[in-house]
Write a protein that holds these residues in place. Structure first.
Motif, PDB file in Angstrom:
ATOM      1  N   ALA A 129     -26.901   3.975   8.073  1.00 12.28           N
ATOM      2  CA  ALA A 129     -27.585   2.957   8.694  1.00 12.28           C
ATOM      3  C   ALA A 129     -27.290   2.920  10.329  1.00 12.28           C
ATOM      4  O   ALA A 129     -28.243   2.510  10.902  1.00 12.28           O
ATOM      5  N   ALA A 130     -26.211   3.413  10.773  1.00 14.31           N
ATOM      6  CA  ALA A 130     -25.883   3.492  12.298  1.00 14.31           C
ATOM      7  C   ALA A 130     -26.839   4.347  13.095  1.00 14.31           C
ATOM      8  O   ALA A 130     -27.228   4.134  14.260  1.00 14.31           O
ATOM      9  N   TYR A 131     -27.619   5.216  12.024  1.00 14.82           N
ATOM     10  CA  TYR A 131     -28.577   6.264  12.685  1.00 14.82           C
ATOM     11  C   TYR A 131     -29.811   6.254  12.189  1.00 14.82           C
ATOM     12  O   TYR A 131     -30.874   6.791  12.704  1.00 14.82           O
ATOM     13  N   ASP A 132     -30.110   5.484  11.141  1.00 20.50           N
ATOM     14  CA  ASP A 132     -31.388   5.564  10.369  1.00 20.50           C
ATOM     15  C   ASP A 132     -32.248   4.647  11.401  1.00 20.50           C
ATOM     16  O   ASP A 132     -32.267   3.753  11.739  1.00 20.50           O
ATOM     17  N   LYS A 133     -33.547   5.637  11.492  1.00 20.16           N
ATOM     18  CA  LYS A 133     -34.544   5.490  12.216  1.00 20.16           C
ATOM     19  C   LYS A 133     -34.172   4.964  13.860  1.00 20.16           C
ATOM     20  O   LYS A 133     -34.894   4.341  14.746  1.00 20.16           O
ATOM     21  N   LYS A 134     -32.885   5.263  14.269  1.00 23.21           N
ATOM     22  CA  LYS A 134     -32.546   5.079  15.648  1.00 23.21           C
ATOM     23  C   LYS A 134     -32.186   6.522  16.333  1.00 23.21           C
ATOM     24  O   LYS A 134     -31.449   6.250  17.466  1.00 23.21           O
ATOM     25  N   VAL A 135     -32.650   7.641  16.000  1.00 26.70           N
ATOM     26  CA  VAL A 135     -32.573   8.851  16.780  1.00 26.70           C
ATOM     27  C   VAL A 135     -33.869   9.337  17.327  1.00 26.70           C
ATOM     28  O   VAL A 135     -34.713   9.684  16.460  1.00 26.70           O
ATOM     29  N   PRO A 136     -34.179   8.776  18.548  1.00 26.89           N
ATOM     30  CA  PRO A 136     -35.685   9.144  19.029  1.00 26.89           C
ATOM     31  C   PRO A 136     -35.672  10.532  19.336  1.00 26.89           C
ATOM     32  O   PRO A 136     -36.897  11.250  19.463  1.00 26.89           O
ATOM     33  N   GLY A 137     -34.751  11.537  19.610  1.00 21.47           N
ATOM     34  CA  GLY A 137     -34.855  13.044  19.836  1.00 21.47           C
ATOM     35  C   GLY A 137     -34.998  13.730  18.809  1.00 21.47           C
ATOM     36  O   GLY A 137     -35.357  13.138  17.667  1.00 21.47           O
ATOM     37  N   SER A 138     -34.776  14.908  18.834  1.00 19.49           N
ATOM     38  CA  SER A 138     -35.286  16.045  17.790  1.00 19.49           C
ATOM     39  C   SER A 138     -33.901  15.807  16.716  1.00 19.49           C
ATOM     40  O   SER A 138     -34.191  16.523  15.726  1.00 19.49           O
ATOM     41  N   GLY A 139     -32.863  15.477  17.323  1.00 17.56           N
ATOM     42  CA  GLY A 139     -31.709  15.330  16.268  1.00 17.56           C
ATOM     43  C   GLY A 139     -30.402  15.219  17.066  1.00 17.56           C
ATOM     44  O   GLY A 139     -30.192  15.324  18.221  1.00 17.56           O
ATOM     45  N   ILE A 140     -29.313  14.915  16.136  1.00 16.68           N
ATOM     46  CA  ILE A 140     -27.795  14.950  16.760  1.00 16.68           C
ATOM     47  C   ILE A 140     -27.052  15.575  15.890  1.00 16.68           C
ATOM     48  O   ILE A 140     -27.046  15.586  14.621  1.00 16.68           O
ATOM     49  N   LEU A 141     -26.301  16.498  16.723  1.00 15.89           N
ATOM     50  CA  LEU A 141     -25.102  17.269  16.087  1.00 15.89           C
ATOM     51  C   LEU A 141     -23.814  16.465  16.398  1.00 15.89           C
ATOM     52  O   LEU A 141     -23.403  16.137  17.265  1.00 15.89           O
ATOM     53  N   LEU A 142     -23.150  15.864  14.893  1.00 15.14           N
ATOM     54  CA  LEU A 142     -22.290  15.113  14.983  1.00 15.14           C
ATOM     55  C   LEU A 142     -21.194  15.703  14.067  1.00 15.14           C
ATOM     56  O   LEU A 142     -21.154  16.246  13.041  1.00 15.14           O
ATOM     57  N   GLY A 143     -19.716  15.722  14.693  1.00 12.34           N
ATOM     58  CA  GLY A 143     -18.727  16.472  14.058  1.00 12.34           C
ATOM     59  C   GLY A 143     -17.417  16.009  15.222  1.00 12.34           C
ATOM     60  O   GLY A 143     -17.179  15.056  15.959  1.00 12.34           O
ATOM     61  N   ALA A 144     -16.255  16.519  14.445  1.00 10.96           N
ATOM     62  CA  ALA A 144     -14.861  16.238  14.977  1.00 10.96           C
ATOM     63  C   ALA A 144     -14.898  16.975  16.495  1.00 10.96           C
ATOM     64  O   ALA A 144     -15.680  17.701  16.876  1.00 10.96           O
ATOM     65  N   PRO A 145     -14.015  16.358  17.321  1.00  9.95           N
ATOM     66  CA  PRO A 145     -13.841  17.046  18.897  1.00  9.95           C
ATOM     67  C   PRO A 145     -13.894  18.666  18.834  1.00  9.95           C
ATOM     68  O   PRO A 145     -14.302  19.340  19.615  1.00  9.95           O
ATOM     69  N   GLY A 146     -13.183  19.115  17.588  1.00 17.08           N
ATOM     70  CA  GLY A 146     -13.051  20.477  17.457  1.00 17.08           C
ATOM     71  C   GLY A 146     -14.179  21.243  17.577  1.00 17.08           C
ATOM     72  O   GLY A 146     -14.304  22.563  17.778  1.00 17.08           O
ATOM     73  N   ALA A 147     -15.385  20.478  17.111  1.00 19.39           N
ATOM     74  CA  ALA A 147     -16.465  21.156  16.953  1.00 19.39           C
ATOM     75  C   ALA A 147     -17.397  21.423  18.229  1.00 19.39           C
ATOM     76  O   ALA A 147     -18.018  22.325  18.167  1.00 19.39           O
ATOM     77  N   THR A 148     -16.812  21.061  19.253  1.00 16.77           N
ATOM     78  CA  THR A 148     -17.343  21.228  20.506  1.00 16.77           C
ATOM     79  C   THR A 148     -17.319  22.524  21.058  1.00 16.77           C
ATOM     80  O   THR A 148     -17.734  23.211  21.995  1.00 16.77           O
ATOM     81  N   LYS A 149     -16.305  23.298  20.391  1.00 13.83           N
ATOM     82  CA  LYS A 149     -15.600  24.641  20.892  1.00 13.83           C
ATOM     83  C   LYS A 149     -16.254  25.834  20.175  1.00 13.83           C
ATOM     84  O   LYS A 149     -16.001  26.741  20.330  1.00 13.83           O
ATOM     85  N   GLY A 150     -17.219  25.607  19.216  1.00 15.73           N
ATOM     86  CA  GLY A 150     -17.827  26.635  18.596  1.00 15.73           C
ATOM     87  C   GLY A 150     -18.832  26.206  17.807  1.00 15.73           C
ATOM     88  O   GLY A 150     -20.057  26.461  17.652  1.00 15.73           O
ATOM     89  N   ALA A 151     -18.657  25.181  16.748  1.00 15.98           N
ATOM     90  CA  ALA A 151     -19.515  24.764  15.655  1.00 15.98           C
ATOM     91  C   ALA A 151     -21.022  24.140  16.206  1.00 15.98           C
ATOM     92  O   ALA A 151     -22.192  24.635  15.795  1.00 15.98           O
ATOM     93  N   PHE A 152     -20.827  23.447  17.178  1.00 17.01           N
ATOM     94  CA  PHE A 152     -21.950  22.708  17.950  1.00 17.01           C
ATOM     95  C   PHE A 152     -22.756  23.899  18.753  1.00 17.01           C
ATOM     96  O   PHE A 152     -24.035  23.978  18.790  1.00 17.01           O
ATOM     97  N   THR A 153     -22.094  24.868  19.315  1.00 13.41           N
ATOM     98  CA  THR A 153     -22.711  25.664  19.966  1.00 13.41           C
ATOM     99  C   THR A 153     -23.564  26.815  19.101  1.00 13.41           C
ATOM    100  O   THR A 153     -24.649  27.232  19.479  1.00 13.41           O
ATOM    101  N   VAL A 154     -22.989  27.220  17.932  1.00 11.84           N
ATOM    102  CA  VAL A 154     -23.744  28.036  16.900  1.00 11.84           C
ATOM    103  C   VAL A 154     -24.942  27.316  16.127  1.00 11.84           C
ATOM    104  O   VAL A 154     -25.820  28.035  16.364  1.00 11.84           O
ATOM    105  N   LEU A 155     -24.816  26.224  15.870  1.00 14.49           N
ATOM    106  CA  LEU A 155     -25.758  25.325  15.233  1.00 14.49           C
ATOM    107  C   LEU A 155     -26.773  25.056  16.083  1.00 14.49           C
ATOM    108  O   LEU A 155     -28.103  24.681  15.969  1.00 14.49           O
ATOM    109  N   GLY A 156     -26.428  24.716  17.379  1.00 17.53           N
ATOM    110  CA  GLY A 156     -27.374  24.386  18.521  1.00 17.53           C
ATOM    111  C   GLY A 156     -28.216  25.485  18.678  1.00 17.53           C
ATOM    112  O   GLY A 156     -29.445  25.162  19.330  1.00 17.53           O
TER     113      GLY A 156
END
Length: 209
Positions: A129-156
């Motif tokens: 509910a916090a995101y439903d119909k509330k994401v105006p862009g193409s998408g959001i990558l959401l994860g733990a702080p550790g995801a910024t060091k690898g997972a976000f980069t690859v999935l991005g």
């Protein structure tokens, strides 16, 4: 008797004729000037030779090059490759796909495509509910702080323009929340090229003048 003959003098001391002796300047001054000039030339040649020898043995070319550089110029460093941080492979990333748009079936089709591209798929469904119909862009990558060091980069690499956000989860999975501007994932060829570029070492910066 000639008028030039002193009184009381005659015979061989008598001066006759109309030619008079010419007075010549002493030559010793001219010799001094010539000797001084020659000494200057010799000293100059000796000094120049000394400078050349000093320049050769002290590496004169490097000194001149350094002197010609600006104050902020640094010696050039040999080009090296900067080490690349180890990034996870797509199969090591579990992606939860959530649909925050009014279009039905978008989460399932997107998850299927990500699976074909080698990603592990977790949960599939509608966005919280916090995101439903509330994401105006193409998408959001959401994860733990550790995801910024690898997972976000690859999935991005699969969806350009997606924003990233961290939460307090303790797991390594990543959420892809599809926004209203989403149309499709990036073409596979484009995404694959981006993945290859991530794993290529980048040349370290070199000093230039």
């Amino acid at each position: 008797m000639s008028m030039l003959t002193p009184p009381g003098m005659g015979g061989k001391y008598r001066i006759t004729g109309d030619k008079y002796p010419r007075m010549r300047r002493p030559r010793h001054r001219r010799r001094i000037v010539l000797v001084a000039g020659a000494a200057v030339v010799v000293l100059g040649a000796a000094g120049w030779g000394t400078l050349q020898l000093v320049d050769v043995f002290s590496g004169g070319d490097d000194t001149k090059t350094t002197a010609g550089r600006g104050a902020d110029c640094k010696p050039a460093v040999k080009a090296t490759t900067a080490p690349v941080a180890a990034l996870p492979k797509p199969a090591q990333i579990t992606v939860n796909v959530y649909n925050a748009t009014p279009r039905s079936g978008l989460a399932k089709s997107t998850a299927d495509e990500l699976k074909k591209r080698g990603f592990a798929i977790g949960k599939i469904g509608n966005a919280p509910a916090a995101y439903d119909k509330k994401v105006p862009g193409s998408g959001i990558l959401l994860g733990a702080p550790g995801a910024t060091k690898g997972a976000f980069t690859v999935l991005g690499t699969q969806l350009k323009g997606a924003t990233t956000k961290t939460d307090t989860r303790a797991t390594a999975d990543v959420d892809l929340i599809i926004g209203t501007a989403f149309k499709n994932l990036d073409p596979k060829a484009t995404a694959d090229a981006a993945l290859v570029a991530l794993n290529k070492p980048k040349p370290a910066p070199t000093g230039k003048c």
